[in-house]
Design a protein around this motif. Structure first.
Motif, PDB file in Angstrom:
ATOM      1  N   LEU A 236      -5.035  35.509  44.373  1.00  0.00           N
ATOM      2  CA  LEU A 236      -3.765  35.418  43.910  1.00  0.00           C
ATOM      3  C   LEU A 236      -2.587  35.964  44.684  1.00  0.00           C
ATOM      4  CD1 LEU A 236      -2.834  36.460  40.016  1.00  0.00           C
ATOM      5  CD2 LEU A 236      -2.653  33.912  40.660  1.00  0.00           C
ATOM      6  N   GLN A 239      -3.176  33.550  47.804  1.00  0.00           N
ATOM      7  CA  GLN A 239      -1.960  31.974  47.905  1.00  0.00           C
ATOM      8  C   GLN A 239      -0.345  32.706  48.086  1.00  0.00           C
ATOM      9  OE1 GLN A 239      -1.671  30.028  43.940  1.00  0.00           O
ATOM     10  NE2 GLN A 239      -4.057  30.703  43.176  1.00  0.00           N
ATOM     11  N   ALA A 243       1.175  31.166  52.262  1.00  0.00           N
ATOM     12  CA  ALA A 243       2.501  31.195  51.743  1.00  0.00           C
ATOM     13  C   ALA A 243       3.269  31.860  52.760  1.00  0.00           C
ATOM     14  CB  ALA A 243       3.144  30.721  50.092  1.00  0.00           C
ATOM     15  N   PHE A 251       4.059  43.972  50.871  1.00  0.00           N
ATOM     16  CA  PHE A 251       3.785  45.204  49.324  1.00  0.00           C
ATOM     17  C   PHE A 251       2.896  46.211  49.331  1.00  0.00           C
ATOM     18  CE2 PHE A 251       0.596  44.496  45.589  1.00  0.00           C
ATOM     19  CZ  PHE A 251       1.816  44.927  44.922  1.00  0.00           C
ATOM     20  N   ARG A 315      -8.960  29.312  42.353  1.00  0.00           N
ATOM     21  CA  ARG A 315      -8.527  28.103  42.414  1.00  0.00           C
ATOM     22  C   ARG A 315      -9.029  26.469  43.520  1.00  0.00           C
ATOM     23  NH1 ARG A 315      -3.560  25.772  39.379  1.00  0.00           N
ATOM     24  NH2 ARG A 315      -3.712  27.139  37.781  1.00  0.00           N
ATOM     25  N   PRO A 318      -5.581  23.718  47.826  1.00  0.00           N
ATOM     26  CA  PRO A 318      -4.707  22.420  47.353  1.00  0.00           C
ATOM     27  C   PRO A 318      -4.410  21.261  49.246  1.00  0.00           C
ATOM     28  CG  PRO A 318      -3.654  24.471  47.433  1.00  0.00           C
ATOM     29  CD  PRO A 318      -4.970  24.337  47.896  1.00  0.00           C
ATOM     30  N   PRO A 321       0.241  23.972  52.226  1.00  0.00           N
ATOM     31  CA  PRO A 321       1.332  23.013  51.090  1.00  0.00           C
ATOM     32  C   PRO A 321       1.953  23.675  52.480  1.00  0.00           C
ATOM     33  CG  PRO A 321       0.660  25.709  50.984  1.00  0.00           C
ATOM     34  CD  PRO A 321      -0.738  24.885  51.753  1.00  0.00           C
ATOM     35  N   LEU A 322       1.889  24.815  53.763  1.00  0.00           N
ATOM     36  CA  LEU A 322       2.906  24.989  55.246  1.00  0.00           C
ATOM     37  C   LEU A 322       2.058  24.251  56.238  1.00  0.00           C
ATOM     38  CD1 LEU A 322       4.305  28.241  54.159  1.00  0.00           C
ATOM     39  CD2 LEU A 322       5.100  26.121  54.043  1.00  0.00           C
ATOM     40  N   PRO A 323       2.871  23.962  57.433  1.00  0.00           N
ATOM     41  CA  PRO A 323       1.872  23.343  58.588  1.00  0.00           C
ATOM     42  C   PRO A 323       1.079  24.823  58.927  1.00  0.00           C
ATOM     43  CG  PRO A 323       3.980  23.680  58.746  1.00  0.00           C
ATOM     44  CD  PRO A 323       3.882  23.693  57.573  1.00  0.00           C
TER      45      PRO A 323
ATOM     46  N   LEU B 171       7.156  42.478  44.862  1.00  0.00           N
ATOM     47  CA  LEU B 171       6.659  42.321  45.848  1.00  0.00           C
ATOM     48  C   LEU B 171       7.033  43.334  47.385  1.00  0.00           C
ATOM     49  CD1 LEU B 171       5.061  38.510  45.291  1.00  0.00           C
ATOM     50  CD2 LEU B 171       3.820  40.652  45.415  1.00  0.00           C
ATOM     51  N   PHE B 232       7.408  29.295  43.076  1.00  0.00           N
ATOM     52  CA  PHE B 232       5.830  30.265  43.342  1.00  0.00           C
ATOM     53  C   PHE B 232       5.640  30.787  42.588  1.00  0.00           C
ATOM     54  CE2 PHE B 232       3.402  32.289  46.429  1.00  0.00           C
ATOM     55  CZ  PHE B 232       2.442  31.704  46.362  1.00  0.00           C
ATOM     56  N   LEU B 236       2.059  31.764  40.197  1.00  0.00           N
ATOM     57  CA  LEU B 236       1.277  32.680  40.130  1.00  0.00           C
ATOM     58  C   LEU B 236       1.041  33.410  38.975  1.00  0.00           C
ATOM     59  CD1 LEU B 236       1.884  34.121  43.744  1.00  0.00           C
ATOM     60  CD2 LEU B 236       0.265  32.548  43.237  1.00  0.00           C
ATOM     61  N   LYS B 309      13.982  29.097  52.757  1.00  0.00           N
ATOM     62  CA  LYS B 309      12.260  28.647  52.934  1.00  0.00           C
ATOM     63  C   LYS B 309      11.850  28.126  51.850  1.00  0.00           C
ATOM     64  CE  LYS B 309       8.392  31.555  52.489  1.00  0.00           C
ATOM     65  NZ  LYS B 309       7.074  30.986  53.212  1.00  0.00           N
ATOM     66  N   ARG B 310      10.407  26.522  51.903  1.00  0.00           N
ATOM     67  CA  ARG B 310      10.318  26.026  50.798  1.00  0.00           C
ATOM     68  C   ARG B 310       8.440  26.795  50.748  1.00  0.00           C
ATOM     69  NH1 ARG B 310      11.519  19.774  49.468  1.00  0.00           N
ATOM     70  NH2 ARG B 310      14.173  20.007  50.139  1.00  0.00           N
ATOM     71  N   TRP B 311       8.843  26.981  49.350  1.00  0.00           N
ATOM     72  CA  TRP B 311       7.315  27.572  48.917  1.00  0.00           C
ATOM     73  C   TRP B 311       6.656  26.524  48.334  1.00  0.00           C
ATOM     74  CZ3 TRP B 311       6.616  32.553  48.933  1.00  0.00           C
ATOM     75  CH2 TRP B 311       7.112  33.678  49.350  1.00  0.00           C
ATOM     76  N   PRO B 312       5.367  26.666  48.185  1.00  0.00           N
ATOM     77  CA  PRO B 312       4.809  25.710  47.830  1.00  0.00           C
ATOM     78  C   PRO B 312       4.762  25.359  46.120  1.00  0.00           C
ATOM     79  CG  PRO B 312       2.887  27.525  48.601  1.00  0.00           C
ATOM     80  CD  PRO B 312       4.285  28.180  48.913  1.00  0.00           C
ATOM     81  N   ARG B 315      -0.411  24.656  42.575  1.00  0.00           N
ATOM     82  CA  ARG B 315      -1.768  24.211  42.622  1.00  0.00           C
ATOM     83  C   ARG B 315      -2.341  23.443  41.595  1.00  0.00           C
ATOM     84  NH1 ARG B 315      -6.069  27.862  45.606  1.00  0.00           N
ATOM     85  NH2 ARG B 315      -4.802  29.280  47.614  1.00  0.00           N
ATOM     86  N   PRO B 316      -2.988  21.706  42.476  1.00  0.00           N
ATOM     87  CA  PRO B 316      -4.046  20.866  41.495  1.00  0.00           C
ATOM     88  C   PRO B 316      -4.365  21.927  39.772  1.00  0.00           C
ATOM     89  CG  PRO B 316      -4.930  20.968  43.074  1.00  0.00           C
ATOM     90  CD  PRO B 316      -3.623  21.869  43.638  1.00  0.00           C
ATOM     91  N   ARG B 379      10.379  23.106  55.108  1.00  0.00           N
ATOM     92  CA  ARG B 379       9.536  23.305  55.176  1.00  0.00           C
ATOM     93  C   ARG B 379       8.654  24.737  56.209  1.00  0.00           C
ATOM     94  NH1 ARG B 379       4.286  19.762  52.914  1.00  0.00           N
ATOM     95  NH2 ARG B 379       5.594  20.521  51.355  1.00  0.00           N
ATOM     96  N   GLY B 380       7.753  25.181  56.197  1.00  0.00           N
ATOM     97  CA  GLY B 380       7.450  26.612  57.573  1.00  0.00           C
ATOM     98  C   GLY B 380       8.520  27.834  57.518  1.00  0.00           C
TER      99      GLY B 380
END
Lengths: 381, 381
Positions: A236, A239, A243, A251, A315, A318, A321-323, B171, B232, B236, B309-312, B315-316, B379-380
């Motif tokens: 977790l 992940q 991101a 943390f 998991r 995927p 998600p980010l470049p 966090l 996101f 989790l 910021k865009r968070w993922p 997940r599948p 993104r990113g």
């Protein structure tokens, strides 16, 4: 991608520091982080004898190697835990490591000296193996350090370990544990000082250090750790880190700075010597002596006993998600990180790493360790 | 699977309570949890007028419905945020809901009354839209409650919302926020009492309640929430909950019992009236008045500004790691939960639910809301 320090080709990117390093600069970075931890947290002095707990894995051997390279006064300490198929090769790794560096290594065999091999103990006491193992290690770290006159014992806990432990303690708000989680636990009431010089370094950095230094470590996860809660927590947190690089460090460090003192202030535990062995404890007989008593009792059929719950593995990865910054405009494309539950495989360019170690990692990843028989059927329990 | 209470066929399992309910018993369970929160946390009395903040979504309308059914003295409060394609239908849902129940509904339009439509404000101030939105809502909740003589305002925050907020604050160890996170924020220094009567209920339970009660709510996520950090974090926490039911509740309740008081004791904020509007603030001019000033300034070209910021996304879903209890030996097999980022689709048997709502959910899932133009390219970042 270029090395942040010397502008040579980089072999490892460290996103949370927004940096990348070539082999030489990475080794320097790693040792700097160790020195910073040791000095800033006042772990030990240059000339102070330190007992380094080693398991044969990447973290503890990387720690010992770095401390030796930095000229600290170290002795290794290995505990034979009596885990079939795992304890023997891990002991050999430690012995080979010590012999190659002409370093002192103390060895205590839990099975031979205390009759407490972990697998046997787990079966007889119906405890989860990891519980018996943790208890025994904590006990022996302290006892052996005291018996051999060491004022401080160092363990290889890294940033990922510490963040996962913190995560688990926070999820259940175990205020006692939160008050005692720190990179330095000072000496008190018969407890030797305990330090974690790798707490600023991520697991993939200790793996990279071990590989780049050619350390022959045991790659397999302990068979008892399959399905462990801590590995699920690490997944977790990984992940989260993917991101938002730096999340794990923020943390842990944020906790140590802002919250740990609040919990610590609540904490007051009265320790006294165990009636039997003299080691510090809160009860008349310490947990280790009680464990020995329990194991010595005649075995009775008492149902299935407590089994450790199995937590899900990581998991499936995927689509990114980010470049990723790796393989950007100014550097070669790196191979995709190999999925690995312990973060043991760095995203370093494999071509730069010793071939033997690469092959070993591949083999280990291709053939996962068989589940430990004592814990099967724990699924869903 | 049978209802834990009446042994009829169950339509919803609640794993963290190790329970399952039929439709009628679930509605009773839901209202019991609301009453328990209201009474145990001393949120408000039966005869005390309560302003209920409603967005048109499942949580706030489920809350309003439950409070009305339970006979509490409520008035709804809707804020028109000026989000194209979203604000209009959400307002209609609230108006239809209120009209059907002959309930009072206050409406304030941020755009018409303050010139602060969220999309326009975000563009002009170069803030992330969610920042301008949160700021404006907090301000208006307090102001409108005071102006209309309400001593308490209730919001629809559920267990998942609270756990995700706590997770984010933990966090980064934001001790100020941690000291102020509670299901009840008492009245003080010009701040109206704020309460969260759904804090004991999971998101999928508020969704199930809304569906079973035939509430016509807006299913679409706010377009600004696409890629939000909170979603996101929820993903989790959902992984954690799936592996160990009850984790989210233990995390939140453990915090409120053991840790929040420690952080709260550290907290001391001096509030005084805003020089312009009189609402409580720590600065000479409150954040809302400063936002209005900023928006009123002539627009200048100042680069791209801050973007969220865009968070993922989630997940599948992997193969189920643990055997699900649904579809066990004594009950019919339930359809697999439909992946949904906001937990809005309960695992209830669809056949038991109003067809119209089911079709609406399906349509919403099949056609995701288009990304909000102001945030693309984040993104990113």
């Amino acid at each position: 991608m270029r090395c942040t320090k010397c502008r040579q080709d980089a072999c490892l990117e460290i996103r949370r520091h927004n940096a990348a390093f070539c082999e030489a600069c990475f080794l320097g970075f790693f040792r700097d982080q160790v020195v910073r931890a040791v000095e800033h947290e006042k772990m030990f002095r240059r000339d102070e004898p330190v007992l380094v707990a080693v398991s044969g894995g990447k973290d503890s051997l990387a720690l010992w190697d770095a401390l030796l390279e930095l000229g600290y006064e170290t002795t290794g300490f290995y505990i034979g835990l009596g885990i079939p198929g795992y304890s023997e090769p891990s002991r050999e790794k430690c012995e080979t490591f010590a012999a190659a560096r002409d370093a002192k290594l103390l060895i205590v065999d839990l099975e031979a000296e205390y009759g407490l091999g972990i697998s046997e103990t787990a079966q007889r006491t119906r405890r989860p193996a990891c519980s018996a193992c943790g208890l025994s290690k904590r006990y022996l770290f302290n006892k052996v350090a005291m018996d051999h006159g060491f004022g401080v014992i160092a363990t290889g806990h890294n940033l990922d370990d510490e963040a996962a432990t913190l995560f688990g303690n926070v999820l259940r708000w175990q205020t006692g544990y939160l008050g005692r989680q720190a990179p330095v636990l000072p000496e008190e009431n018969g407890l030797v000082k305990k330090v974690k010089p790798l707490f600023r370094l991520a697991e993939r950095e200790t793996a990279a250090y071990a590989i780049l230094r050619g350390i022959d470590y045991i790659v397999d996860e302990c068979p008892n750790a399959v399905g462990a809660k801590s590995l699920f927590y690490k997944d977790l947190l990984n992940q989260l880190e993917a991101a938002s690089p730096g999340s794990k460090q923020a943390f842990l460090m944020g906790f140590l700075e802002h919250a740990q003192p609040l919990f610590h202030a609540q904490e007051e535990v009265a320790l006294h010597p165990c009636e039997r062995c003299g080691q510090p404890t809160t009860t008349p007989l310490c947990a280790f002596c009680r464990l020995r008593e329990e194991v010595a009792r005649p075995l009775q059929r008492r149902g299935r006993g407590r089994r450790a719950k199995r937590w899900p593995g990581p998991r499936p990865t995927p689509p990114a998600p980010l470049p990723l910054r790796e393989g950007g405009e100014d550097g070669p494309t790196l191979p995709a990180p190999i999925p690995d539950r312990e973060g043991g495989v760095p995203e370093a360019r494999w071509s730069a790493l010793p071939l033997l170690v690469k092959e070993k990692e591949d083999r280990a990843l291709a053939e996962p360790a068989p589940p430990f028989p004592d814990r099967e059927g724990g699924r869903g329990g």
